[in-house]
Scaffold this active site. Structure first.
Site, PDB file in Angstrom:
ATOM      1  N   CYS A  22     -45.142  20.835 -36.484  1.00  0.00           N
ATOM      2  CA  CYS A  22     -46.487  20.871 -37.083  1.00  0.00           C
ATOM      3  C   CYS A  22     -47.205  19.537 -36.911  1.00  0.00           C
ATOM      4  CB  CYS A  22     -46.407  21.272 -38.553  1.00  0.00           C
ATOM      5  SG  CYS A  22     -45.262  20.251 -39.480  1.00  0.00           S
TER       6      CYS A  22
ATOM      7  N   GLU B 200     -47.393  22.901 -47.053  1.00  0.00           N
ATOM      8  CA  GLU B 200     -47.445  22.036 -45.875  1.00  0.00           C
ATOM      9  C   GLU B 200     -47.679  22.956 -44.690  1.00  0.00           C
ATOM     10  OE1 GLU B 200     -46.563  20.657 -42.585  1.00  0.00           O
ATOM     11  OE2 GLU B 200     -44.531  20.136 -43.259  1.00  0.00           O
TER      12      GLU B 200
ATOM     13  N   GLU C 260     -54.059  25.803 -33.448  1.00  0.00           N
ATOM     14  CA  GLU C 260     -52.688  25.321 -33.354  1.00  0.00           C
ATOM     15  C   GLU C 260     -51.898  26.288 -32.482  1.00  0.00           C
ATOM     16  OE1 GLU C 260     -50.061  25.510 -36.823  1.00  0.00           O
ATOM     17  OE2 GLU C 260     -49.342  23.522 -36.277  1.00  0.00           O
TER      18      GLU C 260
ATOM     19  N   LYS D 189     -36.134  31.394 -49.725  1.00  0.00           N
ATOM     20  CA  LYS D 189     -36.299  32.479 -48.743  1.00  0.00           C
ATOM     21  C   LYS D 189     -36.497  31.808 -47.391  1.00  0.00           C
ATOM     22  CE  LYS D 189     -38.696  34.812 -46.470  1.00  0.00           C
ATOM     23  NZ  LYS D 189     -38.563  34.866 -44.986  1.00  0.00           N
TER      24      LYS D 189
HETATM   25  P1  ADP Z   1     -44.951  31.304 -38.605  1.00  0.00           P
HETATM   26  O1  ADP Z   1     -46.243  31.882 -38.165  1.00  0.00           O
HETATM   27  O2  ADP Z   1     -44.734  29.911 -38.190  1.00  0.00           O
HETATM   28  O3  ADP Z   1     -43.758  32.193 -38.432  1.00  0.00           O
HETATM   29  P2  ADP Z   1     -45.261  31.956 -41.366  1.00  0.00           P
HETATM   30  O4  ADP Z   1     -46.196  31.211 -42.228  1.00  0.00           O
HETATM   31  O5  ADP Z   1     -45.584  33.373 -41.060  1.00  0.00           O
HETATM   32  O6  ADP Z   1     -45.113  31.043 -40.113  1.00  0.00           O
HETATM   33  O7  ADP Z   1     -43.778  31.920 -41.928  1.00  0.00           O
HETATM   34  C1  ADP Z   1     -43.224  30.863 -42.666  1.00  0.00           C
HETATM   35  C2  ADP Z   1     -42.398  31.450 -43.784  1.00  0.00           C
HETATM   36  O8  ADP Z   1     -43.254  32.249 -44.595  1.00  0.00           O
HETATM   37  C3  ADP Z   1     -41.273  32.378 -43.341  1.00  0.00           C
HETATM   38  O9  ADP Z   1     -40.158  32.188 -44.194  1.00  0.00           O
HETATM   39  C4  ADP Z   1     -41.864  33.754 -43.562  1.00  0.00           C
HETATM   40  O10 ADP Z   1     -40.894  34.753 -43.785  1.00  0.00           O
HETATM   41  C5  ADP Z   1     -42.682  33.513 -44.806  1.00  0.00           C
HETATM   42  N1  ADP Z   1     -43.754  34.498 -45.023  1.00  0.00           N
HETATM   43  C6  ADP Z   1     -44.459  35.180 -44.095  1.00  0.00           C
HETATM   44  N2  ADP Z   1     -45.345  36.008 -44.679  1.00  0.00           N
HETATM   45  C7  ADP Z   1     -45.204  35.868 -46.015  1.00  0.00           C
HETATM   46  C8  ADP Z   1     -45.830  36.438 -47.160  1.00  0.00           C
HETATM   47  N3  ADP Z   1     -46.787  37.354 -47.047  1.00  0.00           N
HETATM   48  N4  ADP Z   1     -45.435  36.035 -48.388  1.00  0.00           N
HETATM   49  C9  ADP Z   1     -44.484  35.092 -48.525  1.00  0.00           C
HETATM   50  N5  ADP Z   1     -43.842  34.517 -47.488  1.00  0.00           N
HETATM   51  C10 ADP Z   1     -44.185  34.888 -46.240  1.00  0.00           C
END
Ligand code: ADP
Length: 487
Positions: A288, A255, A386, A180
Site C-alpha cells: 500500500c 489503513e 491504486e 478475520k
Molecule cells: P483487497 O481488495 O485488497 O482484497 P479488501 O479490502 O477487499 O482488499 O480485503 C481486505 C480484508 O477485508 C479481507 O480480510 C477481506 O476478507 C475483508 N473484507 C472484504 N469485504 C468485507 C466486508 N464487506 N466486510 C468486512 N470485511 C471484508
C-alpha cells in the site's frame, strides 16, 4: 481433513475459537500463487462462527483485562519468543500462501512479527504510565483502560505482519481479539493461533475465524458485541465497514490504499533515486505504501530514466522461494486480471509503456512483468487509481509548485518519498505534502514508536506507539478533589 501439510508443517484449516479448533459445514479452496498448487480446504465461517468467537472473546475479557500489563506482558513476550523460534516455519508457510519472497519473510517480516508483539507488550508495561495533571489542587488521573473485543480484519499482502501490528497492541492494551484474516492467505494466522496456545494465552483471548469478507468479515463488523474495528484493506471495503460500524457506533481504525508519489528533485543523487525507484516494485508492487508515481524534474529525467532502466532490467522474476528472485507472482488470478486490465486499458489509450506491460510469458501463471508507463496523461486512470501491482508511472515536472500539486493531486495520502541532495529544498517540499509518512532519501524505514497511517482516503487514525493504545484502549480521566475526604 482438519490439518494440511504446508512446507512439511501441519497447519489447521479450521477456526480457532475459545482455544479450540472449530470446523464449518462449508469450506473454500486455497491455492498457492507460486504455481497454483492446491494447499487446502479452509473453513468458511459466517455469522454463527463469528458469534461464537465474539462471545468467547467477551467471556475472556474480564480476566484478561484485569491481569494487568505485566502479567499480560510476560505471556506476550513468551509468544514473541515462540514466533522467533518458528521464523523459518512461518516464513515457509507465508511464502507458499501469499507468494512473497522467502528471503524477505526470513530476514525482515517474521522477525518483525515477533517485534510487533514484544514492542507493544513492553510499551504497555514501561511507557503507558498514567498521566497526572493538577488543576487547582485537583488531580486529573488519565488512564488507558481495556475497551473490550477488538475485531481485526486484515489483508493478504503481508498477512501475519499486518495482523500482529493490530494483535500486539490490542492484546497488550487488555482487549481480547477476533481476527478475520484475508481469505486468500489464512495459513500463518492459523499457525500463530497454535503459538498463542503454547504461550499460555488464555482460551478466548485470541480467536481466528476464517472465511470470506462478505460473510465472516461483514458478520464481525456488524456484531454488537465488539468494541473496536481495525481494518487494513481497500477503500470500497472500508466504506462498507464504516456503514456497519455506524449502526453500533463502533470506533474504527482504517489503513487503506495509496497512490504515493516518489519525487526526484533536480538536486538528487541519481543513483540513490534509481535505487529507491526500483524498490517500489517490492512484493510485486503489492504494497500500500509504494511510491508508484515517480515524479522527476525535467532537467534530470533522461539521466534518471537511464539509471532506473538499468536497475529494473537487473530484477529477477521467478519462484519466491529462490534466494535469487526479486519479484514473485501476484496473489491470485482475480487480482492478476485486475492489474492486467489497468495495463491493457493504458495500452489501448495509447500510453507509452517503456518496459513490461504484459504477463511474464516464460513463467506463465500469476507472474506479471515489472512495468513502467511514461508520461501518461494527467488524470488518466493509470495515474490516479491504486493498481497494487508492479506497475509504476513516471511523470516530469518543472517547478516545485507543480510537483507539489501533482503529488497531492489524488484522493490518497498514505506516503510520499522525496529524493534530494539539499536539505532546505527537501524540507520545502515535505512541508507541503499531504501524507501520513514521508521518507526523504530512503524508503520503508519504520519505527514502531512512530505514528503510521493515511491522510485523506488512505485511512482513519494512526498505528504505532501511543497512537495504537489511544485506539485500542478507552482513555479515561478521573478528576479527584482535595476536599471531602474523611481521613
Ligand atoms: P483487497 O481488495 O485488497 O482484497 P479488501 O479490502 O477487499 O482488499 O480485503 C481486505 C480484508 O477485508 C479481507 O480480510 C477481506 O476478507 C475483508 N473484507 C472484504 N469485504 C468485507 C466486508 N464487506 N466486510 C468486512 N470485511 C471484508
Amino acid at each position: 481433513m482438519s490439518t494440511i501439510d504446508v512446507a512439511g508443517v501441519a497447519v489447521d484449516t479450521r477456526h480457532y475459537i475459545n482455544g479450540q479448533r472449530v470446523a464449518s459445514a462449508e469450506t473454500y479452496v486455497n491455492t498457492s500463487p507460486i504455481d497454483g498448487t492446491f494447499l487446502g480446504d479452509i473453513a468458511r465461517g459466517g455469522e454463527a462462527e463469528i458469534d461464537l468467537a465474539v462471545r468467547a472473546a467477551r467471556a475472556a475479557f474480564p480476566a484478561w483485562s484485569k491481569l494487568g500489563p505485566h502479567k499480560r506482558g510476560e505471556l506476550l513476550n513468551k509468544l514473541a519468543d515462540l514466533v522467533e523460534a518458528n521464523i523459518e516455519t512461518l516464513a515457509n508457510i507465508e511464502t507458499l500462501d501469499n507468494g512473497a519472497l522467502l528471503r524477505s519473510h526470513l530476514r525482515g517480516v517474521m522477525p518483525r512479527v515477533a517485534m510487533n508483539i514484544r514492542f507493544f507488550a513492553d510499551f504497555a508495561m514501561n511507557e503507558l504510565k498514567h498521566d497526572v495533571f493538577e488543576t487547582r489542587g485537583h488531580t486529573n488521573n488519565v488512564s488507558w483502560d481495556p475497551s473490550g473485543v477488538a475485531a481485526l480484519i486484515t489483508p493478504w499482502n503481508a498477512p501475519l505482519m499486518l495482523a500482529t501490528w493490530k494483535i500486539g497492541p490490542a492484546l497488550a492494551a487488555g482487549d481480547t481479539v477476533v481476527l478475520k484474516p484475508a481469505e486468500w492467505t489464512p495459513l500463518t494466522a492459523s499457525y500463530f493461533a497454535d503459538l498463542t496456545k503454547q504461550a499460555g494465552i488464555p482460551d478466548g483471548v485470541f480467536n481466528v475465524v476464517n472465511g470470506y469478507g462478505k460473510e465472516a468479515g461483514s458478520a464481525l463488523t456488524a456484531h454488537p458485541g465488539i468494541a473496536r474495528i481495525s481494518f487494513t484493506g481497500s477503500v470500497p471495503t472500508a466504506k462498507i465497514i464504516a456503514h456497519a460500524a455506524a449502526d453500533n457506533l463502533t470506533p474504527v481504525s482504517f489503513e487503506l490504499g495509496g497512490k504515493s508519489p516518489c519525487i526526484v528533485l533536480a538536486d538528487a543523487d541519481l543513483d540513490l533515486a534509481a535505487e529507491i525507484a526500483v524498490e517500489q516494485y517490492d512484493n510485486a508492487g503489492q504494497v500500500c505504501l509504494s511510491g508508484t508515481r515517480i515524479l522527476v524534474h525535467e532537467s534530470i529525467a533522461d539521466a534518471f530514466a537511464e539509471k532506473f532502466r538499468e536497475k529494473a532490467a537487473a530484477l529477477t522474476q521467478g519462484d519466491p522461494r529462490d534466494p535469487a528472485t526479486d519479484i514473485g507472482p501476484q496473489i491470485h488470478q482475480v487480482h492478476f486480471d485486475r492489474i492486467k486490465g489497468f495495463v491493457d486499458r493504458a495500452i489501448a489509450e495509447g500510453h507509452n509503456i517503456v518496459w513490461g506491460g504484459e504477463p511474464n510469458a516464460e513463467l506463465g501463471g500469476l507472474y506479471f512483468t515489472p512495468t513502467l508507463v511514461m508520461n501518461p496523461a494527467p488524470g488518466s486512470e493509470i495515474v490516479t487509481s491504486e493498481i497494487f501491482g508492479p506497475v509504476l508511472v513516471m511523470q516530469t515536472f518543472s517547478t516545485d509548485d507543480e510537483v507539489i500539486a501533482m503529488a497531492n493531486g489524488t484522493e490518497f495520502g498514505l506516503a510520499a518519498v522525496v529524493v534530494s541532495g539539499d536539505r532546505d529544498h527537501a524540507a520545502r517540499i515535505t512541508n507541503e505534502l499531504v501524507a501520513g509518512t514521508i521518507w526523504v532519501n530512503c524508503f520503508f524505514v519504520r519505527d514502531l514508536r512512530a505514528p503510521f497511517g493515511g491522510s485523506k482516503k488512505s485511512g482513519i487514525g494512526r498505528d504505532g506507539g501511543i497512537w495504537s493504545f489511544d485506539f485500542y484502549a478507552d482513555v479515561k480521566n478521573t478528576v479527584i478533589s482535595p476536599n471531602g475526604w474523611k481521613e
